[in-house]
Scaffold this motif. Sequence first.
Motif, mmCIF file in Angstrom:
data_model
loop_
_atom_site.group_PDB
_atom_site.id
_atom_site.type_symbol
_atom_site.label_atom_id
_atom_site.label_comp_id
_atom_site.label_asym_id
_atom_site.label_seq_id
_atom_site.Cartn_x
_atom_site.Cartn_y
_atom_site.Cartn_z
ATOM 1 N N GLY A 1 37.632 35.378 42.542
ATOM 2 C CA GLY A 1 37.038 36.641 41.716
ATOM 3 C C GLY A 1 38.395 36.718 41.000
ATOM 4 N N ILE A 2 37.959 37.152 39.145
ATOM 5 C CA ILE A 2 39.233 37.690 37.837
ATOM 6 C C ILE A 2 39.481 38.511 37.436
ATOM 7 N N ILE A 3 39.557 38.714 37.199
ATOM 8 C CA ILE A 3 39.970 40.656 36.469
ATOM 9 C C ILE A 3 40.430 39.986 35.182
ATOM 10 N N GLY A 4 40.227 40.241 34.028
ATOM 11 C CA GLY A 4 40.665 40.146 32.690
ATOM 12 C C GLY A 4 39.681 41.317 31.580
ATOM 13 N N THR A 5 40.406 40.828 30.749
ATOM 14 C CA THR A 5 39.361 42.074 29.804
ATOM 15 C C THR A 5 38.828 41.268 28.813
ATOM 16 N N GLU A 6 38.249 42.316 27.733
ATOM 17 C CA GLU A 6 37.404 41.342 26.921
ATOM 18 C C GLU A 6 37.894 40.683 26.241
ATOM 19 N N GLU A 7 39.477 41.027 25.891
ATOM 20 C CA GLU A 7 39.831 39.213 24.775
ATOM 21 C C GLU A 7 39.836 37.952 25.618
ATOM 22 N N THR A 8 40.167 38.226 26.750
ATOM 23 C CA THR A 8 40.384 36.828 27.622
ATOM 24 C C THR A 8 38.988 36.735 27.968
ATOM 25 N N VAL A 9 38.092 37.147 28.250
ATOM 26 C CA VAL A 9 37.667 37.543 29.470
ATOM 27 C C VAL A 9 36.353 35.055 29.415
ATOM 28 N N GLY A 10 36.567 35.201 28.600
ATOM 29 C CA GLY A 10 35.694 34.332 27.711
ATOM 30 C C GLY A 10 36.372 33.023 27.723
ATOM 31 N N CYS A 11 37.777 33.269 27.918
ATOM 32 C CA CYS A 11 38.851 31.962 28.140
ATOM 33 C C CYS A 11 38.669 31.269 29.622
ATOM 34 N N TYR A 12 38.436 32.091 30.451
ATOM 35 C CA TYR A 12 38.354 31.578 32.751
ATOM 36 C C TYR A 12 37.087 30.658 32.301
ATOM 37 N N LYS A 13 37.293 29.572 33.230
ATOM 38 C CA LYS A 13 36.647 28.691 33.045
ATOM 39 C C LYS A 13 35.739 29.042 35.000
ATOM 40 N N TYR A 14 37.049 29.298 35.787
ATOM 41 C CA TYR A 14 36.141 29.216 37.248
ATOM 42 C C TYR A 14 35.774 30.792 37.851
ATOM 43 N N GLY A 15 34.958 30.464 38.214
ATOM 44 C CA GLY A 15 34.572 31.764 39.624
ATOM 45 C C GLY A 15 33.585 32.844 38.836
ATOM 46 N N LEU A 16 34.518 34.555 39.608
ATOM 47 C CA LEU A 16 32.806 35.078 38.949
ATOM 48 C C LEU A 16 34.395 35.969 38.249
ATOM 49 N N ILE A 17 34.253 36.339 37.070
ATOM 50 C CA ILE A 17 34.474 36.817 36.049
ATOM 51 C C ILE A 17 34.210 38.083 35.422
ATOM 52 N N ILE A 18 35.367 38.869 35.390
ATOM 53 C CA ILE A 18 34.767 40.254 35.180
ATOM 54 C C ILE A 18 35.266 40.684 34.391
ATOM 55 N N SER A 19 35.078 41.379 32.882
ATOM 56 C CA SER A 19 36.031 42.448 32.223
ATOM 57 C C SER A 19 35.958 43.430 32.346
ATOM 58 N N ILE A 20 37.702 44.114 32.537
ATOM 59 C CA ILE A 20 37.641 45.394 33.347
ATOM 60 C C ILE A 20 38.120 46.149 31.841
ATOM 61 N N GLY A 21 37.149 46.222 30.763
ATOM 62 C CA GLY A 21 37.918 46.524 29.419
ATOM 63 C C GLY A 21 38.417 46.468 28.069
ATOM 64 N N LYS A 22 38.987 46.340 27.103
ATOM 65 C CA LYS A 22 39.849 46.316 26.435
ATOM 66 C C LYS A 22 40.710 46.663 26.465
ATOM 67 N N LYS A 23 42.139 45.756 26.818
ATOM 68 C CA LYS A 23 43.339 45.364 26.345
ATOM 69 C C LYS A 23 44.562 46.645 26.331
ATOM 70 N N LYS A 24 43.898 47.490 24.927
ATOM 71 C CA LYS A 24 44.043 48.817 24.816
ATOM 72 C C LYS A 24 43.680 50.100 25.533
#
Length: 351
Positions: free
Chosen positions: A274-297
Amino acid sequence: MQKTEVKKILESNIDWNTIKQAGYLLRTGGLVAFPTETVYGLGADALQPEASKKIYAAKGRPSDNPLIVHICKFEHLSKIVTCIPKAARLLADAFWPGPLTMILKKSDEVPIETTGGMDTVAVRMPSNKIALALIREGGGYIAAPSANTSGRPSPTMAEHVYEDLKNKIPLILDGGAVGIGIESTIIDLTEDIPVVLRPGYISLEMLASVIGDVRMDPGILSEDSDTKPKAPGMKYRHYAPKAEMIVVDGTQEKVVQKINMLSEEKFNEGKKVGIIGTEETVGCYKYGLIISIGKKKEEEIIAHNLYRILRELDESDVDIIFSESFSTPRMGQAIMNRLLKAAGHQVIVAE
Ligand code: AMP
Ligand code: MG
């Protein structure tokens, strides 16, 4: 085994029969879970030792981890503390009702079962109108820690409470998703210089602007036993998902690279990532369940989503979670405090 009733209730149009039913349960020593603006609380009459004990039993909470007493009127404070320092008045004027908990010397009215054996008591006046109405109907002094099983992420929706406490408590008031999503700021006013024991929505700067000198407990972002936090409950593993969790710190580019590398490794081992990323980065991940927590700011959105996402990852049965780290101006410390605890302080610096 008792059956748990879940009753929907609207903050904008409170059903008084429901509040009366819930208040009666509290006054007669029972437990009721209810929404506050921070997270859902598990309430009991704070002045009845047997009622407080039920909270510890339902949550599986260690008995030396004290409870926060919730009140609905500032004037009620004098019954449960030995003195009200000027700082408490000033802070209450500025931040109550709201997400601030103050530690004060307790009076004999408060049983040690509620304070985990301490001679101090933590007090808060929440702003959620359902909570305020229930506290009043329940007798005015409601002990209410987060309504989760001890150690798990705090509940931000009634469904989370049900998941953890079904058939252990008689009633859950379902007021929908909470606003803030992380627990109150705790300030200890029994020291010469007030100390923040737990960071939250109300920052050190906001507190200092009202009472001047305030310091941060050095244990807040560390796991080092030399800087053991003064807030007793802080020593326990908290907010944790079932999976192992690792926070990856560094510049955005390096963090993305590192998480991609680590998640590929785990993926190749046949692990569910599982990956917790942000709006800015979720498009850059490749493996697993990718979740955006919101915008970085957008720190309020990050705080609001954090516990829900940890629970969602639990539901998806991931084996390992990689999370980005967050640094935002006001709630950054509070968010990192929860995230680091959830990860058991496993941090990798991406270089
Ligand atoms: P919870 O309501 O589950 O978020 O937890 C309440 C937290 O408040 C505890 O874990 C303690 O860290 C803190 N707390 C409550 N009462 C006291 C107290 N008398 N002294 C210091 N910390 C307290
Ligand atoms: Mg808690």
